[in-house]
Design an enzyme around this catalytic site. Structure first.
Site, short mmCIF file in Angstrom:
data_model
loop_
_atom_site.label_atom_id
_atom_site.label_comp_id
_atom_site.label_asym_id
_atom_site.label_seq_id
_atom_site.Cartn_x
_atom_site.Cartn_y
_atom_site.Cartn_z
CE LYS A 179 -1.94 3.04 2.15
NZ LYS A 179 -1.73 4.49 1.84
N PRO A 213 -6.85 4.94 6.11
CG PRO A 213 -7.95 6.78 6.98
CD PRO A 213 -6.92 6.39 5.96
CD GLU A 255 12.95 0.58 10.07
OE1 GLU A 255 13.42 1.58 10.67
OE2 GLU A 255 13.51 -0.52 10.04
CB CYS A 289 12.72 8.99 9.44
SG CYS A 289 13.57 7.84 8.39
CD GLU A 386 9.76 12.81 12.25
OE1 GLU A 386 8.62 12.34 12.27
OE2 GLU A 386 10.76 12.16 11.90
P1 NAP Z 1 1.85 8.32 7.94
O1 NAP Z 1 0.73 9.24 7.93
O2 NAP Z 1 2.16 7.58 9.18
O3 NAP Z 1 1.58 7.33 6.71
C1 NAP Z 1 2.39 6.27 6.36
C2 NAP Z 1 1.57 5.25 5.61
O4 NAP Z 1 0.61 4.65 6.46
C3 NAP Z 1 0.79 5.83 4.44
O5 NAP Z 1 0.77 4.88 3.40
C4 NAP Z 1 -0.57 6.02 5.05
O6 NAP Z 1 -1.63 6.15 4.14
C5 NAP Z 1 -0.69 4.79 5.89
N1 NAP Z 1 -1.69 4.89 6.95
C6 NAP Z 1 -2.21 5.99 7.54
N2 NAP Z 1 -3.14 5.65 8.46
C7 NAP Z 1 -3.22 4.30 8.46
C8 NAP Z 1 -4.00 3.35 9.16
N3 NAP Z 1 -4.91 3.72 10.07
N4 NAP Z 1 -3.83 2.04 8.91
C9 NAP Z 1 -2.92 1.63 7.99
N5 NAP Z 1 -2.17 2.49 7.27
C10 NAP Z 1 -2.30 3.81 7.50
O7 NAP Z 1 3.25 9.00 7.61
P2 NAP Z 1 3.67 9.84 6.33
O8 NAP Z 1 2.79 11.02 6.34
O9 NAP Z 1 3.66 8.97 5.13
O10 NAP Z 1 5.26 10.14 6.58
C11 NAP Z 1 5.75 11.07 7.50
C12 NAP Z 1 6.18 10.40 8.80
O11 NAP Z 1 6.81 9.12 8.57
C13 NAP Z 1 7.22 11.17 9.57
O12 NAP Z 1 6.87 11.19 10.92
C14 NAP Z 1 8.53 10.39 9.38
O13 NAP Z 1 9.49 10.52 10.37
C15 NAP Z 1 8.09 9.01 9.26
N6 NAP Z 1 9.05 8.23 8.44
C16 NAP Z 1 9.88 7.32 9.05
C17 NAP Z 1 10.80 6.59 8.31
C18 NAP Z 1 11.73 5.58 8.93
O14 NAP Z 1 12.41 4.87 8.20
N7 NAP Z 1 11.80 5.43 10.23
C19 NAP Z 1 10.87 6.79 6.93
C20 NAP Z 1 10.00 7.71 6.35
C21 NAP Z 1 9.11 8.42 7.12
P3 NAP Z 1 -1.99 7.62 3.54
O15 NAP Z 1 -1.33 7.65 2.25
O16 NAP Z 1 -3.47 7.70 3.45
O17 NAP Z 1 -1.45 8.65 4.50
#
Ligand code: NAP
Ligand code: MG
Length: 486
Positions: A179, A213, A255, A289, A386
């Site tokens: 996804k 969602p 992650e 991140c 962050e």
């Molecule tokens: P996010 O909102 O957490 O979304 C990540 C993924 O999860 C997206 O595909 C999102 O879909 C999906 N998602 C959202 N709600 C969900 C749910 N209830 N159930 C299942 N999946 C769901 O994060 P983001 O906006 O993509 O990225 C920014 C954040 O990610 C930052 O905080 C960053 O630090 C972190 N990050 C961490 C790493 C690492 O390697 N540690 C790498 C990259 C980013 P949607 O497309 O609808 O939002």
């Protein structure tokens, strides 16, 4: 010229299909915010189809399960060859959909190719043990693929995250439903086409764009999904860990984010430290991140460092990410741009001093000038949360003891770094700072061979490195009765 967008449908069972609901959603280019394509919007019904294709492909008598492990490796190498062939196109598409600089995108694609090759090599090196167990028995272990994996991707480095998760799961022999993030779905679909071209059997890889969602949570709730691997925010990561245990007990790898401390000691190579710290926080417009988002500078060099850091930030060339001379592109979307500008306002209100940048640039797209704050203290919001944007927060410290405690005073623990010419300082810091990666006299050196992941709220498990496949395997013990004497 804009890259051609060849794939906008769901990829299920090696076929391109519309969403069952017929729904689509828009994807935009962050350079000017215009809509570039309408993408099929997967939901529960589509996830059900994709999971059932992945489940069939995982059946013990399926083409995939009957392949030799070395043949899985050959397919992954073929995938790597195709990534290499299409490097320029994939990088252009990534830059167009995500807003990342074309040079950064090229490096991400090269890294994706490396990940595919590394995991291709691991495929036939997954092996168990023979064990001298007590009694009249012969015991050994098998390492077997866990099953259908749900891989949920973030928008910030889409190709890299796709390659890290998908190629590891495939090396282990799993089947997957991916996804991608709704903001940047295009390259996941382009990579699905390459996996198809490489010859992976139907159902082994399925890609279902959609929203968290809808498609995302349907994956985390699905009874036939054995494992979820997720990269994204801490907030959603915690939700996923909870929901993954509601229907069946899914294995979970997470992650998540970071608020990563980078420490510059008085004895550091100043020019190198200034440049590396700036690249560490401004890379990909701060949307990584791994961003060096808490920059601790020792008091003896603080003033000198600040002046050089401000000069550096002022001279970063902002421009269209497709222009190879640009050094800073747009944020992903209006929502993220507004969020980052909000943090900059809060920084000013809470008493940090903004030395440069922090404003929007131009009247289209989502550009923010790289910002440098000084006089930042640990209690300020910009030092705790962050930001995920181009905001350098400079804090002052006096002693190593003090800065180690301050570095650890957070729920995050992804990466940390130190610049020093004293080996003992570096070793003490590396031993005591709570983070999954420590960088000494460098930042953002991210190789496929080394494990990556977080301490504390920054995650669960490790990606990359020799042990990465373990997250996609179960260990099975076989004990055979075997009389000791003939
Ligand atoms: P996010 O909102 O957490 O979304 C990540 C993924 O999860 C997206 O595909 C999102 O879909 C999906 N998602 C959202 N709600 C969900 C749910 N209830 N159930 C299942 N999946 C769901 O994060 P983001 O906006 O993509 O990225 C920014 C954040 O990610 C930052 O905080 C960053 O630090 C972190 N990050 C961490 C790493 C690492 O390697 N540690 C790498 C990259 C980013 P949607 O497309 O609808 O939002
Ligand atoms: Mg999101």
């Amino acid at each position: 010229m804009a890259p051609a967008i060849k794939y906008t449908k769901l990829f299920i069972n090696n076929e391109w299909v519309d969403a069952r609901s017929g729904k689509t959603f828009e994807t935009c280019t962050p350079h000017d915010g215009t809509v570039t394509a309408r993408i099929a919007e997967g939901d529960k019904a589509d996830i059900d189809l994709a999971v059932s294709a992945a489940k069939a492909a995982f059946h013990r008598n399926s083409e995939w399960r009957l392949l030799d492990a070395s043949a899985r490796g050959r397919l992954l190498n073929k995938f790597a060859d195709l990534i290499q062939r299409d490097t320029q196109y994939l990088a252009e598409l990534e830059s167009y959909d995500n807003g990342m600089l074309i040079g950064f995108a090229m490096r991400n694609v090269a890294m994706a190719e490396n990940l595919a090759r590394y995991n291709a090599g691991l495929a036939d090196k997954i092996q168990g043990d023979t064990i001298p167990a007590d009694g009249e028995v012969f015991s050994y272990t098998l390492k077997q693929p866990v099953g259908v994996c749900g891989l949920i991707l973030p928008w910030n480095v889409p190709i890299l995250m796709f390659a890290a998760k998908v190629t590891t799961a495939l090396a282990a022999g799993c089947t997957v439903v991916v996804k991608p993030a709704e903001q940047s779905p295009l390259t996941a679909l382009a990579l699905a086409a390459l996996l198809n071209e490489a010859g992976f059997p139907p159902g082994v890889v399925n890609v279902v764009p959609g929203f968290g969602p809808g498609a995302g949570s349907s994956l985390t709730h699905h009874p036939d999904v054995a494992k979820i691997s997720f990269t994204g925010s801490v907030e959603v990561g915690k939700l996923i860990q909870r929901t993954a245990g509601e229907v069946n007990l899914k294995r979970v790898s997470l992650e998540l984010g970071g608020k990563n401390p980078l420490v510059i000691m008085n004895d550091a190579d100043l020019e190198l430290a200034v440049r590396t710290a700036a690249n560490g926080v401004f890379a990909n417009q701060g949307q990584i991140c791994l961003a060096a988002s808490r920059l601790y500078v020792q008091s003896g060099i603080y003033d000198q460092f600040v002046q050089k850091a401000v000069d550096f930030a002022k001279n970063i060339k902002i421009g269209n990410p497709s222009d190879p001379t640009s050094r800073h592109g747009p944020q992903i979307d209006l929502e993220m741009m507004t969020k980052v500008l909000g943090y900059i306002e809060i920084g000013k209100q809470e008493g940090a001093k903004l030395m440069t940048g922090g404003d929007c640039v131009g009247d289209k797209g989502f550009y923010i000038q790289p910002a440098v704050f000084i006089n930042v203290t640990d209690d300020m919001t910009i030092a705790k949360e962050e930001i995920f944007g181009p905001v350098q927060c400079i804090l002052k410290f006096d002693t190593l003891e003090d800065v180690i405690d301050r570095a650890n005073n957070t729920n995050y623990g992804l990466v940390a770094g130190i610049f020093t010419s004293n080996i003992n300082t570096a070793l003490q810091f590396s031993k005591h700072v709570q983070a999954g990666t420590i960088w000494v006299n460098n930042w953002l050196v991210y190789n496929v061979q080394v494990p990556f992941g977080g301490f504390k709220d920054s995650g669960l498990g490790r990606e990359k490195g020799m042990d990465c496949v373990n997250a996609y395997l179960e260990v099975k013990t076989v004990t055979v009765a075997q009389p000791k004497k003939l």
